[in-house]
Design an enzyme around this catalytic site. Structure first.
Site, short mmCIF file in Angstrom:
data_model
loop_
_atom_site.label_atom_id
_atom_site.label_comp_id
_atom_site.label_asym_id
_atom_site.label_seq_id
_atom_site.Cartn_x
_atom_site.Cartn_y
_atom_site.Cartn_z
N SER A 135 1.02 -1.20 -0.02
CA SER A 135 -0.06 -0.02 0.10
C SER A 135 0.79 1.38 -0.07
O SER A 135 1.99 1.05 0.23
CB SER A 135 -0.76 0.03 1.35
OG SER A 135 -1.90 1.05 0.92
N HIS A 145 2.69 2.71 -5.30
CA HIS A 145 1.17 3.00 -5.21
C HIS A 145 0.17 1.93 -5.40
O HIS A 145 -0.78 1.83 -5.52
CB HIS A 145 0.56 4.13 -6.12
CG HIS A 145 -0.54 4.72 -6.04
ND1 HIS A 145 -1.66 4.73 -6.80
CD2 HIS A 145 -1.18 5.21 -4.73
CE1 HIS A 145 -2.71 5.54 -6.18
NE2 HIS A 145 -2.49 5.71 -4.96
N LYS A 157 -1.64 -1.44 -4.55
CA LYS A 157 -2.52 -1.76 -3.33
C LYS A 157 -3.07 -3.16 -3.53
O LYS A 157 -4.08 -3.31 -4.10
CB LYS A 157 -3.79 -0.71 -3.19
CG LYS A 157 -3.19 0.64 -3.09
CD LYS A 157 -4.39 1.71 -2.98
CE LYS A 157 -4.98 2.16 -4.41
NZ LYS A 157 -6.15 3.08 -4.32
N ASP A 204 -2.58 -16.21 2.46
CA ASP A 204 -2.65 -17.49 2.17
C ASP A 204 -3.05 -17.41 0.49
O ASP A 204 -2.00 -16.96 -0.19
CB ASP A 204 -3.52 -18.44 2.89
CG ASP A 204 -2.70 -18.59 4.44
OD1 ASP A 204 -1.77 -18.42 4.65
OD2 ASP A 204 -3.62 -19.05 5.28
#
Length: 525
Positions: free
Chosen positions: A140, A233, A235, A240
């Protein structure tokens, strides 16, 4: 045909990255006088004083030194790739040409779900962290310092404690941007340091530092402004074999091990070329890695590009091997698109340009962006295409700088000015009859068969400055197509259509100086 812009007035506020200050020439005049008046002061002190006063204004000149936004270019078709007609292979063959450029993951459409609210996204993340057995990987821009973020850290701590009790192999890897993650006394680093100190062998925190922020520029540009040079940038959040890809308003959740492995490898590759946070809050590079701002700029970019493209190429190789072994067909393909122009990687840009170029008159394209600031190349493709476009963007009232003090409060007005210029072009071209998420409807299909979701916003920063990643989902699964359509309709229900009178309203007035400086600062948006 291109529609008038639909402006959402109810979407959540989003943080902006590019506050700037005007008045460069006036500041220079004042500082020149001061320099003459204080000529006996030590040079170093005077230089620092000068730059602290004018730095924000000097940044206005930086875009003039950046490479120009190039004209759009058609992505070359590789031998054997499907063109506009496509092949009979896979779902919605109109788009199977993408597998010639990026990896393709064939997944059951029932494994892909749209998360329709921030709370659902947050609760899903907490639940998946608690049940993770092998890995938690989070990429993030930064980690906030509020109560909600602290609860996420607490969930990771609990999961790591259980793993030690159960002697499992749980690993936690967090990739953030160095500049944003280090801003202020309380920041992402201070949030994660206790976790890193306690579980040193199981936790990795990596801070990507753009190679373009170096030398005198790095020394002089203060916090907050240094983010305009470029950030991490991406995200992506995975637990798992489950993956969440985040956009600006909606997230997509998918449980599929091959795709989880890919994004884990991608985040690991970017982490390898990033600064590693240490328990004492210092940072260091891994052995053998080129330093992003102390090392040679070209050497760093080449090494980082090689490391990241290794992940992309290995994924494509595994894809071909699976196809040769007769892997069963699925009704949905997921294509990961990566854009890292500072490192010489522009796969997302190439695929997006071709998607816009190939959009025929029998297609409808819905574009959604929190910030309306298309690159010149994308804007020319949208205005010159035969497809029918609907564009949704946020109203200025929900911009993170709306109502801010000083010049920062005028940033929403810059977006109004950019939108007005685009709207005027639509009128001049006679396309007024015809928000970044993208839905693609083909002729005769009542629901979208393609969507793009991820971190890019189709602006200059996403294309040229930042590290971005998104996915293209191509599906024949009717249930998933219905989810895509409901998502698109949900966003557009909260919008009102723009007309010429919209820009005549008092709350849409743009001051002259904002119009003058917008061309200089828009490359930082």
């Amino acid at each position: 045909m291109c529609s008038v812009i639909s402006v959402s007035s109810k979407c959540p506020k989003s943080a902006h990255k590019t506050p700037v200050l005007p008045g460069f020439s006036l500041q220079v005049t004042r500082l020149t006088r001061r320099f003459k008046k204080n000529g006996k002061h030590p040079l170093r002190r005077e230089i620092r004083r000068v730059f602290h006063r004018v730095l924000s204004s000097v940044l206005l000149l930086a875009p003039l030194l950046a490479e120009a936004d190039p004209a759009p270019r058609r992505v070359p078709r590789t031998p054997g790739s499907a063109g506009a007609q496509g092949s009979s292979d896979g779902p919605c063959p109109h788009f199977t040409w993408m597998s010639q450029h990026v990896p393709a993951f064939r997944v059951p459409g029932t494994h892909v779900h749209v998360l329709t609210s921030p709370d659902q996204f947050y609760q899903t993340m907490k639940a998946r962290i608690r049940t993770a057995q092998r890995r938690v990987v989070m990429a993030s821009l930064y980690l906030g310092t509020g109560q909600l973020e602290q609860e996420l850290v607490d969930c990771m701590e609990e999961a790591l404690e259980r793993s030690q009790e159960n002697t499992s192999e749980l690993k936690v890897s967090v990739l953030l941007d160095y500049t944003r993650g280090s801003r202020g006394l309380e920041n992402s680093r201070s949030m994660l340091l206790p976790l890193l100190s306690r579980f040193w062998s199981q936790v990795r925190v990596s801070l990507y530092h753009t190679p373009d922020l170096r030398g005198l520029l790095r020394l002089l540009v203060p916090q907050r402004f240094n983010e305009t040079i470029g950030v991490q940038h991406i995200k992506v959040y995975l637990f798992d074999d489950s993956v969440i890809i985040s956009g600006y308003d909606t997230e997509y959740y998918c449980k599929y091990y091959c795709m989880a492995d890919f994004f884990s490898d991608l985040v690991e590759a970017v982490s390898d070329v990033s600064l590693q946070l240490q328990p004492d809050d210092s940072v260091s590079m891994m052995d053998g890695m080129v330093h992003p701002y102390k090392g040679n700029r070209q050497d760093f970019s080449r090494a980082a590009q090689s490391r990241i493209m290794e992940v992309m190429n290995e994924a494509r190789l595994r894809q071909r091997l699976q196809e040769e072994n007769g892997e069963r067909e699925e009704d949905t393909w997921v294509f990961p698109l990566v854009q890292m122009k500072p490192l010489g990687i522009s796969l997302d840009e190439q695929v997006t340009q071709r998607l816009l170029t190939d959009a025929g008159s029998d297609s409808t394209v819905f574009l959604t962006s929190g910030y309306f600031n298309l690159t010149r190349a994308y804007m020319q493709l949208v205005l010159g295409a035969g497809a029918r476009y609907r564009i949704l963007t946020a109203s200025p009232e929900v911009n993170g700088f709306f109502g801010a003090k000083g010049v920062a409060g005028s940033i929403p007005a810059a977006y109004i000015h950019i939108a007005r210029q685009f709207y005027d072009q639509v009128l001049r071209l006679g396309q007024e009859e015809s928000g970044v998420r993208l839905w693609y409807y083909l002729s005769g299909q009542p629901r979208p068969c393609l969507t793009l979701i991820g971190s890019p916003n189709f602006g200059y920063r996403s294309v040229h400055r930042d590290l971005e990643a998104q996915i293209a989902i191509v599906t024949d699964n009717e249930e998933l197509q219905t989810q895509l359509q409901e998502e698109q309709e949900r966003l557009y229900r909260r919008s009102s259509e723009v007309s010429s009178s919209t820009f005549e309203r008092p709350d849409r007035h743009v001051q002259l100086w904002v119009k003058l400086v917008t061309p200089l600062i828009k490359n930082f948006f």
